[in-house]
Design a protein around this motif. Structure first.
Motif, PDB file in Angstrom:
ATOM      1  N   PHE A 131       1.127  -1.138  -0.227  1.00  0.00           N
ATOM      2  CA  PHE A 131       0.192  -0.556  -0.252  1.00  0.00           C
ATOM      3  C   PHE A 131       0.847   1.428   0.103  1.00  0.00           C
ATOM      4  N   ALA A 132       2.149   1.308   1.065  1.00  0.00           N
ATOM      5  CA  ALA A 132       2.851   2.593   0.727  1.00  0.00           C
ATOM      6  C   ALA A 132       3.569   2.409  -0.626  1.00  0.00           C
ATOM      7  N   ALA A 133       3.925   1.368  -1.160  1.00  0.00           N
ATOM      8  CA  ALA A 133       4.288   1.538  -2.389  1.00  0.00           C
ATOM      9  C   ALA A 133       3.694   2.840  -3.531  1.00  0.00           C
ATOM     10  N   ASN A 134       2.745   2.386  -3.144  1.00  0.00           N
ATOM     11  CA  ASN A 134       1.365   3.126  -4.362  1.00  0.00           C
ATOM     12  C   ASN A 134       1.233   4.419  -3.796  1.00  0.00           C
ATOM     13  N   VAL A 135       1.028   5.019  -2.569  1.00  0.00           N
ATOM     14  CA  VAL A 135       0.754   6.032  -2.171  1.00  0.00           C
ATOM     15  C   VAL A 135       2.052   6.514  -1.902  1.00  0.00           C
ATOM     16  N   ALA A 136       3.748   6.610  -2.293  1.00  0.00           N
ATOM     17  CA  ALA A 136       4.249   7.241  -2.586  1.00  0.00           C
ATOM     18  C   ALA A 136       4.152   6.954  -3.900  1.00  0.00           C
ATOM     19  N   ALA A 137       4.006   7.005  -5.062  1.00  0.00           N
ATOM     20  CA  ALA A 137       4.104   6.586  -6.507  1.00  0.00           C
ATOM     21  C   ALA A 137       3.265   7.767  -7.009  1.00  0.00           C
ATOM     22  N   ASP A 138       2.144   8.014  -6.262  1.00  0.00           N
ATOM     23  CA  ASP A 138       0.990   9.085  -6.548  1.00  0.00           C
ATOM     24  C   ASP A 138       1.735  10.457  -6.070  1.00  0.00           C
ATOM     25  N   ASP A 139       1.914  11.475  -6.509  1.00  0.00           N
ATOM     26  CA  ASP A 139       2.487  12.659  -6.215  1.00  0.00           C
ATOM     27  C   ASP A 139       1.295  13.561  -5.788  1.00  0.00           C
ATOM     28  N   ARG A 140       0.507  13.070  -5.218  1.00  0.00           N
ATOM     29  CA  ARG A 140      -0.212  14.674  -5.051  1.00  0.00           C
ATOM     30  C   ARG A 140      -0.507  13.470  -3.581  1.00  0.00           C
ATOM     31  N   PHE A 141       0.066  12.882  -3.169  1.00  0.00           N
ATOM     32  CA  PHE A 141      -0.080  11.924  -2.275  1.00  0.00           C
ATOM     33  C   PHE A 141       1.384  12.291  -1.335  1.00  0.00           C
ATOM     34  N   GLU A 142       1.643  12.111   0.433  1.00  0.00           N
ATOM     35  CA  GLU A 142       2.921  11.907   1.054  1.00  0.00           C
ATOM     36  C   GLU A 142       2.970  10.570   1.994  1.00  0.00           C
ATOM     37  N   ILE A 143       3.658  10.520   2.198  1.00  0.00           N
ATOM     38  CA  ILE A 143       3.930   9.597   3.275  1.00  0.00           C
ATOM     39  C   ILE A 143       4.614   9.495   4.758  1.00  0.00           C
ATOM     40  N   ALA A 144       3.841  10.406   5.520  1.00  0.00           N
ATOM     41  CA  ALA A 144       3.885  11.122   6.896  1.00  0.00           C
ATOM     42  C   ALA A 144       5.019  10.525   7.706  1.00  0.00           C
ATOM     43  N   ALA A 145       5.344   9.421   8.181  1.00  0.00           N
ATOM     44  CA  ALA A 145       5.932   8.602   9.292  1.00  0.00           C
ATOM     45  C   ALA A 145       6.987   7.555   8.592  1.00  0.00           C
ATOM     46  N   PRO A 146       7.818   6.863   8.917  1.00  0.00           N
ATOM     47  CA  PRO A 146       7.962   5.955   8.762  1.00  0.00           C
ATOM     48  C   PRO A 146       7.465   4.677   8.938  1.00  0.00           C
ATOM     49  N   HIS A 147       7.581   3.831   7.921  1.00  0.00           N
ATOM     50  CA  HIS A 147       6.119   2.355   7.888  1.00  0.00           C
ATOM     51  C   HIS A 147       7.297   1.183   8.342  1.00  0.00           C
ATOM     52  N   PRO A 148       7.779   0.950   9.561  1.00  0.00           N
ATOM     53  CA  PRO A 148       7.977  -0.486   8.852  1.00  0.00           C
ATOM     54  C   PRO A 148       7.505  -1.774  10.112  1.00  0.00           C
ATOM     55  N   PHE A 149       6.404  -1.088   9.829  1.00  0.00           N
ATOM     56  CA  PHE A 149       5.717  -2.685  10.224  1.00  0.00           C
ATOM     57  C   PHE A 149       4.501  -2.995   9.200  1.00  0.00           C
ATOM     58  N   SER A 150       2.998  -2.595   9.409  1.00  0.00           N
ATOM     59  CA  SER A 150       2.760  -2.811   9.163  1.00  0.00           C
ATOM     60  C   SER A 150       0.969  -1.677   8.782  1.00  0.00           C
ATOM     61  N   LEU A 151       1.412  -0.154  10.261  1.00  0.00           N
ATOM     62  CA  LEU A 151       0.358   0.915   9.377  1.00  0.00           C
ATOM     63  C   LEU A 151       1.421   2.082   8.790  1.00  0.00           C
ATOM     64  N   VAL A 152       0.827   2.274   7.738  1.00  0.00           N
ATOM     65  CA  VAL A 152       1.411   3.356   7.081  1.00  0.00           C
ATOM     66  C   VAL A 152       0.205   4.758   7.376  1.00  0.00           C
ATOM     67  N   CYS A 153       1.268   5.963   7.463  1.00  0.00           N
ATOM     68  CA  CYS A 153       0.448   7.022   7.838  1.00  0.00           C
ATOM     69  C   CYS A 153       0.624   8.155   6.659  1.00  0.00           C
ATOM     70  N   PHE A 154       0.161   8.865   6.552  1.00  0.00           N
ATOM     71  CA  PHE A 154      -0.339   9.623   4.275  1.00  0.00           C
ATOM     72  C   PHE A 154      -0.902  10.516   5.096  1.00  0.00           C
TER      73      PHE A 154
END
Length: 473
Positions: A385-408
């Motif tokens: 999921f994080a890879a999809n977010v990072a590939a969309d320039d409308r979005f940004e990842i808001a914090a590191p995501h080493p486990f199974s939580l993604v903040c965006f």
């Protein structure tokens, strides 16, 4: 209810639960009824005569299910997972049927000894320091939640900080202090209130704006300032996997500072501790050898139903000395011998359920390999999921995501991000929550259900992406 009636209706309810698990993905994740709707479907008072099982069974479908937020839903991405499993439910069933009151070894030898062994098993699975094992100076116990673990650790820290005086005379005029990061859980503040320290004694230590982890130098400065002002530091709480973003505090640096000041170090790994069953994720526990106590929640990410917090101490005598009370009516030969553990001395309540049965069932059913597969699946889905977010320039990842939580979030800002969350949740297909990171409104997507697949994550991203089209032009 006779044994035959119990057997017949019990079989029916097991079928009901199994059918629920198979169909939960087709239900809306959250109810749409307004507050009070469930209560309105219930009678105003209790029945004069029992109305039998048929009415109870019907009300599960007509009263309970329509008012449920479905935590076992494959589209439940809110908060952190709280997933149960078949083995866990069966273990709880046996424990409830036995009805043991495991406050002392004497009142439930098997309840005590199975719990001790299960906590040792878990310590081995997570590769915890040897001093947390029952064969060393420490040992483990099941608390109801990480909140209770924080309270127990605070009480033990107070006992140590006051040289034992806290137990006999309370807080008195001494100013005790508690430390955690600005990202630490709210239960730490609540524990300080319950223990009598109060909000004024809680120090929230600043974090690194990129990693969101506690800054050791800021902790050292706060401790030094309080000691210089005559306060007594009682406990420092470091976190492995903060609630907002799963930030990981630098345990080794924090631990060395705690040793320098002689303060109890409690490590709260409520969610992310389960990740340590996987060797490649144990980096998050580096420095744990400095901890006086540690906890994580198998009821979050390890397929064990609520409530089940695994709590360890490195020195069990320090914990027991803070909490033990022995009225005459509880005295018995086994306790007086000193050869047994009485878990009533390891927490706040006297009474204790046979909670270790569900752990035993889960660990034996899945084994280490099955639990590692479960954790790795959640991590892989979140990274997808994080890879999809990072590939969309409308979005940004808001914090590191080493486990199974993604903040965006949407780069368009808080209002757009808040509207996005509301629209996605309103569909009933998925449920996400939010937090704030460095002041910004951020969406949280937490993976953990064993029913969640790549298809669910891809569907969630498709909905989020298309919904964003209406918000960002």
């Amino acid at each position: 209810m006779t044994a035959d009636e119990f057997r017949r209706h019990g079989h029916d309810l097991v079928d009901w639960v199994a059918d629920y698990w198979e169909s939960v993905g087709s239900l809306p994740v959250r109810p749409t009824d307004p507050p009070g709707a469930v209560a309105a479907r219930l009678p105003a008072g209790p029945p004069d005569e029992g109305d039998g099982f048929a009415g109870l069974r019907a009300d599960l479908d007509e009263v309970v299910l329509p008012g449920m937020t479905h935590w076992q839903h494959p589209g439940f991405f809110a908060y952190f997972p709280a997933n149960t499993s078949g083995p866990s439910v069966l273990g709880d069933l046996v424990g409830a049927g036995l009805g043991v009151q495991g406050m002392l070894w004497a009142t439930g030898p098997a309840a005590t000894e199975v719990e001790t062994v299960m906590l040792d098993w878990l310590a081995e699975l997570l590769d915890l320091p040897a001093r947390f094992r029952s064969t060393s100076t420490g040992g483990g116990v099941i608390q109801d939640s990480a909140s209770s673990a924080a309270l127990v650790a605070t009480l033990a820290g107070l006992h140590r900080a006051g040289g034992g005086a806290w137990r006999t005379s309370g807080i008195g005029d001494t100013r005790y202090t508690v430390y955690t990061s600005t990202q630490g859980h709210s239960s730490i503040e609540k524990a300080a209130r319950i223990a009598g320290i109060g909000d004024a004694g809680v120090r929230q230590i600043e974090v690194d704006p990129a990693s969101l982890a506690m800054r050791p130098e800021a902790l050292r400065a706060a401790l030094a300032a309080d000691v210089a002002a005559g306060a007594r530091p009682a406990v420092v709480v470091a976190t492995i996997g903060t609630t907002s973003t799963t930030a990981v505090d630098p345990l080794a640096e924090i631990g060395r500072i705690c040793q320098e000041f002689g303060v109890w170090l409690h490590v709260d790994a409520a969610y992310a501790g389960a990740a340590a069953v996987c060797p490649e994720l144990r980096w998050s526990h580096a420095g744990l050898e400095y901890a006086d106590s540690y906890c994580f929640d198998p009821h979050k990410w390890l397929l064990t139903g609520f409530d089940c917090d695994a709590f360890w101490v490195a020195d069990r005598e320090a914990l027991v000395a803070a909490l033990t009370v022995m009225p005459e009516y509880l005295r018995n030969v086994a306790t007086e011998s000193g050869a047994v553990i009485d878990y009533r001395d390891w927490g706040v309540p006297l009474g204790r359920r046979f909670r270790s049965l569900k752990l035993w069932f889960v660990l034996r059913w899945y084994g280490a390999a099955g639990l590692r597969d479960h954790i790795r699946s959640g991590v892989a889905l979140a990274q997808r999921f994080a890879a999809n977010v990072a590939a969309d320039d409308r979005f940004e990842i808001a914090a590191p995501h080493p486990f199974s939580l993604v903040c965006f979030r949407l780069k368009a800002g808080d209002a757009a991000s808040e509207a996005l969350l509301a629209r996605v949740n309103a569909t009933g297909r998925f449920y996400l929550t939010h937090t704030r990171v460095n002041g910004d409104y951020v969406l949280r997507l937490a993976v953990g259900s064993p029913q969640t697949t790549e298809l669910h994550l891809d569907d969630a991203w498709s909905l989020i992406s298309t919904t964003a089209d209406d918000l960002v032009r």
